[in-house]
Design a protein around this motif. Structure first.
Motif, PDB file in Angstrom:
ATOM      1  N   UNK A 145       6.998  -1.462  -2.204  1.00 59.68           N
ATOM      2  CA  UNK A 145       6.009  -1.678  -1.642  1.00 59.68           C
ATOM      3  C   UNK A 145       5.671  -0.470  -0.520  1.00 59.68           C
ATOM      4  N   UNK A 146       6.790   0.293  -0.247  1.00 64.32           N
ATOM      5  CA  UNK A 146       6.543   1.502   0.596  1.00 64.32           C
ATOM      6  C   UNK A 146       6.077   2.631  -0.034  1.00 64.32           C
ATOM      7  N   UNK A 147       5.722   2.715  -1.426  1.00 63.91           N
ATOM      8  CA  UNK A 147       5.326   3.659  -1.980  1.00 63.91           C
ATOM      9  C   UNK A 147       4.014   4.083  -1.583  1.00 63.91           C
ATOM     10  N   UNK A 148       3.944   5.294  -1.184  1.00 62.62           N
ATOM     11  CA  UNK A 148       2.219   5.583  -0.490  1.00 62.62           C
ATOM     12  C   UNK A 148       1.322   5.812  -1.613  1.00 62.62           C
ATOM     13  N   UNK A 149       1.731   6.186  -2.728  1.00 60.96           N
ATOM     14  CA  UNK A 149       0.931   6.725  -3.596  1.00 60.96           C
ATOM     15  C   UNK A 149       0.478   5.495  -4.611  1.00 60.96           C
ATOM     16  N   UNK A 150       0.601   4.492  -4.298  1.00 58.46           N
ATOM     17  CA  UNK A 150       0.241   3.275  -5.256  1.00 58.46           C
ATOM     18  C   UNK A 150      -1.142   2.701  -4.879  1.00 58.46           C
ATOM     19  N   UNK A 151      -1.839   2.650  -5.915  1.00 59.63           N
ATOM     20  CA  UNK A 151      -2.946   2.100  -5.853  1.00 59.63           C
ATOM     21  C   UNK A 151      -3.085   0.573  -5.335  1.00 59.63           C
ATOM     22  N   UNK A 152      -4.317   0.093  -5.224  1.00 60.53           N
ATOM     23  CA  UNK A 152      -4.143  -1.453  -5.072  1.00 60.53           C
ATOM     24  C   UNK A 152      -3.732  -2.372  -6.175  1.00 60.53           C
ATOM     25  N   UNK A 153      -3.909  -1.968  -7.163  1.00 60.87           N
ATOM     26  CA  UNK A 153      -3.549  -2.701  -8.647  1.00 60.87           C
ATOM     27  C   UNK A 153      -2.031  -2.570  -8.860  1.00 60.87           C
ATOM     28  N   UNK A 154      -1.671  -1.292  -8.165  1.00 60.59           N
ATOM     29  CA  UNK A 154      -0.221  -0.607  -8.477  1.00 60.59           C
ATOM     30  C   UNK A 154       0.817  -1.871  -7.299  1.00 60.59           C
ATOM     31  N   UNK A 155       0.221  -2.508  -6.479  1.00 55.85           N
ATOM     32  CA  UNK A 155       0.881  -3.564  -5.651  1.00 55.85           C
ATOM     33  C   UNK A 155       1.360  -4.832  -6.156  1.00 55.85           C
TER      34      UNK A 155
END
Length: 631
Positions: A145-155
């Motif tokens: 959850x803390x990964x800054x590079x994740x796009x919306x779908x990656x959540x």
């Protein structure tokens, strides 16, 4: 730097968007302290290239030519192919930190929580829950959850393997992070019809998060090609997901009693679980949101607050079963009618245990009561075997308590019960004179030889957990300490004192009762000082002046009651009825809608008897407080 080729799906199976078609990527990885160059080559593309050539063959040959080792699943047909080209087949885990130039495209597919590792490559976005404790799972979810590079779908989170939902702690960890955000549950894999019941856990988990705060409200249910028609019908009703999905599932499963029970009362379960989690978190804003959403759906809190309080009680779910009303004894203080013909059918036993398991708790207990349950030994035996197997199927633990006069105990039965988590409540009031005077055999003669007093060696040798229930009557109160010493002298080390309920206690008997308690206190002190402690169960219980059973109870005919008190005064039977097994309702519904103690006392005793018995309970509880204060 050594090169390793890992043959695995380049992009994990996903219900979301797939990354652009690509045969391989090259990144850095490590095994222990060693750094490696890692080529991740899509398994299916490689297999196709080996078999028929095509556009990826040159890329595949280039990857193999520069490598010294290949990571291939043992069952994969690629193993012989790459081994024939001079590559060693690795069996040690290799870890990569990112997907190089494909990171964004692959990470957008979300977090994949799998039942088992697909290969020998550990990579971002894949959690193998079978390898993690609930604490480690929670930490992994937080890291993702803390990964800054994740796009919306990656959540989004995709789950594979319904066994995940058999562990309540894992479900709680997942729910907490869904509720906290920015994660949400997007897809769940189920591999067979037996997993359908576990779907309810997934639904409740995501709904509980939704109730506490804003999250994604979609769940996509992915099915295998050979999915059963039942699962297909379920999937059709799961998109979009909202609280009404529980009603839709109930409709789908209306012909399956087990599954229907799992869904019943699900709406209150969702809101109550969400509110309880918010309260435990100490987040007043989250608690306010949970209360607000509950009131939107369930109405004013005044309508459901009592049910919520019952749902929030920290106790192991326990169901009382009445296999029979018949008994070998005619105890002077027992008012239960001993009626022949009231014997529970085996199918009713099974349905009652299934009712208990529908509560969803990790642990549960069945209490055999009556009548004398051991007089229907085959029912008890079947319930223990069948209930244990059924609980194991669902990843739960079930235990059994049997309240018995001891007449039905023998070495063979004890040997059988010793294989299961069984404990006895053994009825023994004391020395032979007391036992024979108050616990009369129906057929005549002394009851002591066939009681736990006469079978003590057999019971102690069996290893089955047990405690002795000593009932004190106004007419034997002067001998209560003597009887206590007799029971302890037999070798029993765990006892519970019950005073005769529904019997009037006059002032002299109260004084004698208090004196007897103090004498028992001295006996406890003496045994503790000698290094041979005796446990008095009363000292560890909640301080209540009247012992009342408010457990969900199933009678021989499948009727469901909010207490076992209906046995003692049959004319008030309907005052305690909650329903019937034919209703298909869940265990938690009966817990939520159970009776308060005031209702029990109002319909259990003759007028004035409740206050009289409370005075005896007050004496007992004063003794409990006195003993606790010294420790």
């Amino acid at each position: 730097m050594a090169r390793v080729v890992a043959f695995e799906p380049l992009v994990p199976p996903s219900a979301g968007d797939r990354a652009p078609c690509r045969a391989s990527l090259t990144t850095r990885g490590r095994r222990g302290a060693s750094e490696l160059e890692v080529v991740v080559f899509d398994h299916d593309i490689a297999l196709q290239a080996f078999r028929s050539g095509g556009w990826a063959l040159a890329e595949l040959e280039g990857a193999i030519a520069g490598a010294t080792e290949a990571l291939v699943h043992p069952d994969s047909p690629l193993g012989p192919q790459v081994h024939a080209r001079g590559l060693a087949l690795g069996r040690e885990l290799v870890e990569i930190d990112d997907y190089a130039d494909l990171s964004q495209e692959i990470l957008q597919n979300g977090l994949f929580i799998l039942e088992r590792r697909p290969g020998l490559l550990k990579r971002p976005g894949i959690i193998v829950w079978g390898e993690l404790s609930p604490v480690e799972l929670s930490r992994a979810l937080a890291d993702w959850a803390a990964r800054a590079e994740l796009p919306t779908k990656g959540r989004a989170i995709a789950l594979s393997g319904a066994g995940f939902f058999r562990d309540r702690r894992r479900v709680d960890a997942l729910t907490e992070h869904i509720a906290r955000g920015p994660l949400w549950l997007r897809a769940v894999d189920f591999t067979g019809a037996a997993d359908a019941a576990l779907l309810v856990s997934a639904v409740r988990a995501v709904l509980s998060g939704w109730v506490r705060g804003p999250t994604e409200e979609q769940v996509q249910l992915r099915l295998p090609e050979d999915a059963s028609p039942e699962l297909v019908r379920v999937a059709e009703r799961l998109d979009p997901l909202d609280v009404d999905v529980l009603a839709r599932l109930s409709d789908v499963w209306r012909d399956d009693e087990t599954l229907r029970r799992r869904v019943d009362d699900g709406e209150r379960v969702v809101f109550f679980d969400a509110l309880e989690r918010a309260r435990r978190s100490g987040d007043t804003a989250a608690e306010g949101r949970a209360v607000g959403r509950a009131e939107e759906r369930l109405g004013s809190a005044s309508r459901w607050i009592r049910a919520f309080r019952r749902a929030s009680m920290d106790r192991r779910p326990r169901l009382t079963l009445i296999p029979t009303w018949q008994c070998e004894l005619r105890c002077k203080y027992c008012t239960i009618p001993k009626q022949d013909g009231r014997v529970m059918p085996i199918r009713t036993v099974e349905r009652a245990i299934d009712l208990l398991l529908s509560g969803g708790s990790e642990e549960a207990e069945v209490h055999f009561f009556g009548g004398e349950p051991m007089s229907e030994w085959e029912l008890v035996r079947h319930a223990v075997e069948w209930g244990t197997a059924r609980a194991n199927e669902e990843g739960r633990r079930i235990s059994f308590m049997i309240t018995t006069d001891g007449f039905g105990l023998n070495p063979e039965r004890l040997a059988f019960l010793s294989r299961f988590p069984v404990r006895f409540q053994l009825s023994l009031d004391g020395a032979p004179e007391t036992q024979n005077a108050f616990r009369l055999k129906h057929a005549g003669g002394d009851s002591y030889p066939e009681s736990p007093g006469g079978k003590v060696a057999m019971i102690l040798a069996s290893g089955v957990e047990h405690e002795v229930i000593q009932v004190v009557h106004p007419r034997n109160a002067e001998r209560m300490a003597e009887n206590f010493r007799h029971i302890v002298g037999l070798g029993y080390r765990k006892l519970q004192l019950n005073y005769a309920l529904g019997t009037r206690w006059e002032e002299p008997a109260l004084v004698t009762f208090a004196e007897g308690l103090m004498a028992i206190g001295k006996e406890l002190d003496k045994h503790r000082a000698s290094g041979d402690p005796v446990e008095l169960v009363n000292l560890g219980e909640t301080l209540l002046t009247v012992r009342g059973n408010l457990e969900v109870s199933v009678d021989w005919d499948g009727s469901i009651f909010g207490t076992s008190a209906f046995l003692y005064i049959p004319k008030y039977r309907e005052q305690f009825r909650l329903g019937h097994l034919d209703d298909g309702a869940s265990f938690r519904r009966y817990v939520h809608d159970g009776f308060p103690m005031e209702h029990l006392l109002a319909h259990w005793y003759r007028e004035g008897m409740a206050d009289n018995n409370r005075s005896v309970g007050s004496v007992l509880m004063s003794f409990v407080r006195f003993m606790r204060a010294r420790d």
